[in-house]
Design an enzyme around this catalytic site. Structure first.
Site, PDB file in Angstrom:
ATOM      1  CG  HIS A 271      24.080 -13.886  -4.831  1.00  0.00           C
ATOM      2  ND1 HIS A 271      23.822 -14.816  -5.796  1.00  0.00           N
ATOM      3  CD2 HIS A 271      24.713 -12.851  -5.483  1.00  0.00           C
ATOM      4  CE1 HIS A 271      23.913 -14.213  -7.224  1.00  0.00           C
ATOM      5  NE2 HIS A 271      24.368 -12.883  -6.686  1.00  0.00           N
TER       6      HIS A 271
ATOM      7  CG  HIS B 247      28.734 -13.104  -8.675  1.00  0.00           C
ATOM      8  ND1 HIS B 247      29.085 -11.993  -9.472  1.00  0.00           N
ATOM      9  CD2 HIS B 247      27.264 -12.943  -8.640  1.00  0.00           C
ATOM     10  CE1 HIS B 247      27.860 -11.358  -9.643  1.00  0.00           C
ATOM     11  NE2 HIS B 247      27.165 -11.709  -9.092  1.00  0.00           N
TER      12      HIS B 247
ATOM     13  CD  GLU C 297      26.090 -14.556 -11.294  1.00  0.00           C
ATOM     14  OE1 GLU C 297      25.555 -14.986 -10.379  1.00  0.00           O
ATOM     15  OE2 GLU C 297      25.747 -13.507 -11.846  1.00  0.00           O
TER      16      GLU C 297
END
Length: 386
Positions: free
Chosen positions: A140, A214, A352
């Site tokens: 991420h 998220h 996601e």
């Protein structure tokens, strides 16, 4: 194809949603009123004194609270079949917990959503080493991804719509990524109560980009317990298996005959403990589904999630080629949410919309390369009903 060569104009240009096998949607009817102006209030300060604000939006029966820190969706309230509203996303009631221990609750993710193996990739013959924060891998965006920065926020109303423009500039070399990336993300609530995310980005050097959100969902209500009885449908015939570090192997495997088959709606918990090797190493579901529609010019509905007790339904439309479904495997009871209850394993799930994990290291995956002069655009729409 690289991002600058394919058509990704679905951002601000898409006027509506294409219909897929998931149906025509369950969005609520328009209220017929213009969007209310978003309201700002203080939410705390970071250690360096930077102020963080919380913005409240309400439209079409949906209420949304967003932090300038990480673009985080702190709460999202929608009604059940009896019209009773509840917050259906996991989060904290204070800034300190978001800074110190959040597992990306509600956050904007970048510069690259999901994992990159060993934090390395090669672009135009040059190898780049990224920040590693998930064992030997980059997750991420690295140790300080977009979720850990304060974004500039500009509220707006536009006819029946209300929303926020969020801006962040990631400098050349940040977390190891090449190029200065200028990002604008727009959150919109329309008169039907739909929450739309439009992503845009430009760069001054060739780079890679994969932006996502998220949010952790529990349609029975935040802190209400397990999501195993939620009925999930994903329009995907394949998924990307991973190695022990949850990095894709490069294979596009068929879901047929496996626990990963969500082509027809089924409870999340039905096959959660099936013992498939992929589930064992991920402690549940934490994989990318290869959406049958591929990359599209406009968002198409690819997910339907229903909670039977409340009757609440979430449908997701996107122009992206992949969907990461995460079943909350690493929640362990140590985090206390906005409602004062601890989150245990499987108490929330994430859906996601994205390009595939580790795409820069797999030539057969859709490209995530963005070049100067091109504009990265992507859209995801969340529709709610009961």
């Amino acid at each position: 194809m690289e991002l600058n060569r394919r058509t990704v104009i679905a951002g601000a240009a898409a006027a509506g949603l294409a219909t897929t096998a998931l149906g025509t949607g369950t969005a609520r009817a328009s209220t017929g009123h213009g969007g209310r102006k978003p309201v700002r209030e203080p939410f705390g300060r970071l250690a360096d004194g930077t102020r963080v604000h919380r913005w409240s939006l309400e439209n079409g029966g949906t209420r949304l609270k967003v932090l300038s820190y990480g673009g985080i969706v702190q709460t999202l309230e929608i009604p059940d079949r009896h019209g009773r509203p509840a917050n259906v996303v996991a989060g904290f009631d204070n800034l300190d917990d978001y800074v110190a221990k959040s597992p990306y609750f509600g956050a904007l993710i970048g510069r690259y959503g999901n994992r990159i193996g060993k934090g390395r990739f090669t672009l135009d013959g040059k190898e780049y080493q990224l920040s590693v924060n998930d064992g030997v891998n980059s997750l991420h965006g690295g140790a300080k991804g977009f979720d850990k920065h304060v974004w500039d926020v500009e509220p707006f109303t536009d006819g029946p719509d209300a929303g926020l423009h969020l801006h962040y500039t990631s400098i050349d070399g940040e977390m190891g990524y090449p190029g200065t990336l200028r990002v604008r993300v727009t959150y919109t609530l329309n008169g039907r109560g739909e929450w739309r995310i439009d992503y845009e980005a430009t760069t001054d050097k060739p780079t890679i980009v994969n932006l996502t959100s998220h949010v952790y969902w529990n349609l029975a209500g935040e802190g209400s317990g397990s999501i195993e009885d939620h009925e999930l449908r994903i329009a995907a015939s394949r998924y990307t298996p991973t190695d022990a570090g949850l990095i894709p192997t490069g294979e596009l495997a068929a879901v047929a005959g496996t626990p990963f088959d969500f082509r027809h709606a089924k409870p999340v918990g039905r096959d959660l403990r099936a013992g498939h090797v992929q589930q064992v190493q991920a402690k549940g579901f934490d994989h990318n589904w290869v959406l049958d529609k591929g990359v599209t010019e406009r968002p198409e509905r690819v997910v339907r999630l229903r909670e039977p007790r409340s009757g609440r339904v979430l449908e997701i439309a996107t122009d992206q080629p992949g969907l990461q479904f995460y079943s909350g495997n690493f929640l362990d009871g140590t985090l206390v949410g906005t409602g004062g209850r601890a989150y245990r394993q499987g108490d929330a799930l994430a859906l996601e919309t994205q390009h595939f994990p580790d795409s820069p290291n797999h030539g057969g995956f859709p490209s995530t390369v963005l070049r100067p002069g091109a504009v990265y655009r992507s859209t995801t729409v969340h529709s709610f009903g009961a």
